[in-house]
Design a protein around this motif. Structure first.
Motif, short mmCIF file in Angstrom:
data_model
loop_
_atom_site.label_atom_id
_atom_site.label_comp_id
_atom_site.label_asym_id
_atom_site.label_seq_id
_atom_site.Cartn_x
_atom_site.Cartn_y
_atom_site.Cartn_z
N GLN A 1 0.82 -1.20 0.00
CA GLN A 1 0.00 0.00 0.00
C GLN A 1 0.86 1.26 0.00
OE1 GLN A 1 -2.24 0.95 3.60
NE2 GLN A 1 -4.09 1.11 2.36
N ASN A 2 1.89 1.28 0.84
CA ASN A 2 2.78 2.45 0.90
C ASN A 2 3.52 2.66 -0.41
OD1 ASN A 2 2.09 3.18 3.50
ND2 ASN A 2 3.75 2.02 4.45
N ALA A 3 3.97 1.56 -1.01
CA ALA A 3 4.68 1.66 -2.28
C ALA A 3 3.78 2.23 -3.37
CB ALA A 3 5.20 0.28 -2.70
N PHE A 4 2.52 1.84 -3.36
CA PHE A 4 1.57 2.34 -4.35
C PHE A 4 1.30 3.82 -4.15
CE2 PHE A 4 -2.84 3.21 -5.68
CZ PHE A 4 -2.72 2.92 -7.03
N VAL A 5 1.06 4.23 -2.89
CA VAL A 5 0.80 5.64 -2.60
C VAL A 5 2.00 6.49 -2.99
CG1 VAL A 5 0.32 7.32 -0.78
CG2 VAL A 5 -0.81 5.09 -0.74
N LEU A 6 3.20 6.00 -2.71
CA LEU A 6 4.41 6.73 -3.07
C LEU A 6 4.50 6.92 -4.58
CD1 LEU A 6 7.13 7.96 -2.27
CD2 LEU A 6 8.14 5.67 -2.46
N ARG A 7 4.23 5.86 -5.33
CA ARG A 7 4.33 5.96 -6.79
C ARG A 7 3.29 6.94 -7.34
NH1 ARG A 7 3.63 4.00 -11.99
NH2 ARG A 7 5.60 3.42 -12.94
N GLN A 8 2.07 6.90 -6.79
CA GLN A 8 1.04 7.83 -7.25
C GLN A 8 1.43 9.26 -6.91
OE1 GLN A 8 -0.60 5.29 -9.25
NE2 GLN A 8 -1.96 7.06 -9.04
N GLY A 9 2.03 9.45 -5.73
CA GLY A 9 2.44 10.79 -5.34
C GLY A 9 3.52 11.34 -6.24
N ILE A 10 4.46 10.50 -6.62
CA ILE A 10 5.54 10.93 -7.49
C ILE A 10 5.01 11.25 -8.89
CG2 ILE A 10 7.67 10.17 -8.63
CD1 ILE A 10 8.28 8.57 -6.08
N ARG A 11 4.06 10.47 -9.34
CA ARG A 11 3.46 10.71 -10.66
C ARG A 11 2.46 11.86 -10.63
NH1 ARG A 11 3.73 6.64 -14.51
NH2 ARG A 11 1.74 7.30 -15.34
N ARG A 12 2.08 12.31 -9.41
CA ARG A 12 1.07 13.35 -9.24
C ARG A 12 -0.24 12.94 -9.92
NH1 ARG A 12 4.54 18.99 -9.99
NH2 ARG A 12 6.31 18.34 -8.72
N GLU A 13 -0.61 11.71 -9.69
CA GLU A 13 -1.78 11.14 -10.36
C GLU A 13 -2.77 10.61 -9.33
OE1 GLU A 13 -1.27 8.67 -14.06
OE2 GLU A 13 -1.99 7.13 -12.69
N ALA A 14 -3.95 11.23 -9.27
CA ALA A 14 -5.02 10.81 -8.36
C ALA A 14 -4.53 10.72 -6.92
CB ALA A 14 -5.59 9.46 -8.82
N VAL A 15 -3.70 11.67 -6.51
CA VAL A 15 -3.11 11.61 -5.17
C VAL A 15 -4.19 11.79 -4.09
CG1 VAL A 15 -1.43 12.63 -3.59
CG2 VAL A 15 -0.93 12.50 -6.04
N LEU A 16 -5.05 12.79 -4.24
CA LEU A 16 -6.06 13.06 -3.22
C LEU A 16 -7.00 11.88 -3.00
CD1 LEU A 16 -7.26 14.99 -1.19
CD2 LEU A 16 -8.64 16.00 -3.03
N PRO A 17 -7.61 11.30 -4.06
CA PRO A 17 -8.48 10.14 -3.82
C PRO A 17 -7.75 8.93 -3.26
CG PRO A 17 -8.21 10.53 -6.18
CD PRO A 17 -7.66 11.73 -5.47
N VAL A 18 -6.50 8.72 -3.68
CA VAL A 18 -5.73 7.58 -3.17
C VAL A 18 -5.43 7.76 -1.68
CG1 VAL A 18 -3.47 6.47 -3.24
CG2 VAL A 18 -4.74 6.83 -5.36
N VAL A 19 -4.97 8.96 -1.32
CA VAL A 19 -4.70 9.24 0.10
C VAL A 19 -5.99 9.15 0.91
CG1 VAL A 19 -4.04 11.08 1.72
CG2 VAL A 19 -2.67 10.67 -0.33
N SER B 1 -6.86 7.13 -15.87
CA SER B 1 -5.79 6.93 -14.91
C SER B 1 -6.33 7.02 -13.50
CB SER B 1 -4.70 7.97 -15.13
OG SER B 1 -4.13 7.83 -16.42
N ARG B 2 -7.19 7.99 -13.24
CA ARG B 2 -7.77 8.17 -11.91
C ARG B 2 -8.63 6.97 -11.55
NH1 ARG B 2 -9.53 12.65 -12.79
NH2 ARG B 2 -7.91 13.90 -11.81
N ARG B 3 -9.40 6.48 -12.50
CA ARG B 3 -10.27 5.34 -12.23
C ARG B 3 -9.44 4.10 -11.91
NH1 ARG B 3 -12.26 4.98 -16.92
NH2 ARG B 3 -13.70 6.71 -16.61
N ARG B 4 -8.40 3.88 -12.68
CA ARG B 4 -7.53 2.72 -12.42
C ARG B 4 -6.84 2.85 -11.07
NH1 ARG B 4 -6.35 3.46 -17.93
NH2 ARG B 4 -4.46 4.64 -17.41
N ALA B 5 -6.40 4.06 -10.76
CA ALA B 5 -5.71 4.27 -9.48
C ALA B 5 -6.64 4.00 -8.31
CB ALA B 5 -5.17 5.70 -9.41
#
Length: 204
Positions: A25-43, A110-114
């Motif tokens: 889970q942490n690895a996924f959140v980190l990758r989304q944060g670095i990509r700046r992709e769907a960060v708010l919904p993921v967090v 991308s947001r839907r997949r994330a």
């Protein structure tokens, strides 16, 4: 008031010590944060899911689920296979990199997949239940009438951690503008996912 503050602080520290460990889970959140992709919904999904599971644990659901061992076995198999699949995708990116940080593409898709991946990675991970429902629930039970204050502290720790991980990851954007850096990240993600997946399936 001092007792309530002590219980909340203990809950914050206990919750933080459990979720900071490197995991899928942490690895996924980190990758989304670095990509700046769907960060708010993921967090948001990670934090709200933890809060719900902590509430279930504090409320005593952990003891109820323990009465049916088959539930954890089923979740372990499903979650393990999911992690293996996601790890294989990360390994594929490692050997077939698509380039540096990509900001284009289909934002909605991308947001839907994330979101779907985050939901699966959270709710199909048996370790999440063990940490939040069982372990935190058990520790909170020792706090007696302050158990909900303890749980609130643990939930707050989850919010702080995932927000820092998701939004703080942007600081690494310049470093990860190079394809070689993404290969290192994908290698770490792939190794983490595959090891956790094998561990879950083997222990099921």
């Amino acid at each position: 008031m001092s007792h309530a503050l002590a219980a909340a602080t203990a809950g914050f520290g206990t919750g933080l010590s459990l979720i900071v460990a490197i995991g899928a889970q942490n690895a996924f959140v980190l990758r989304q944060g670095i990509r700046r992709e769907a960060v708010l919904p993921v967090v948001g999904i990670c934090a709200l899911s933890d809060a719900l599971l902590i509430a279930l644990g504090v409320g005593g659901v952990g003891a109820l689920v323990t009465a049916w061992p088959g539930a954890l076995t089923a979740v372990a198999w499903i979650g393990g296979l999911f992690l293996l699949g996601y790890g294989a995708l990360a390994a594929r990116r490692l050997f077939r990199p698509s380039g540096a940080l990509v900001t284009g593409g289909d934002p909605a898709g991308s947001r839907r997949r994330a979101v779907l991946t985050c939901l699966a990675m959270t709710w199909l991970n048996p370790h999440v239940y063990l940490d939040t429902v069982f372990l935190l629930g058990s520790v909170a039970a020792d706090r007696g009438p302050l158990r909900w204050t303890f749980g609130l502290g643990a939930a707050l720790a989850s919010v702080c951690w995932f927000a820092a991980l998701g939004f703080g990851a942007r600081l690494l954007g310049r470093f990860l503008s190079r394809p070689s850096a993404w290969r290192v990240l994908d290698g770490l993600v792939a190794a983490t996912m595959i090891v956790l997946g094998v561990t879950l399936v083997a222990g099921a």
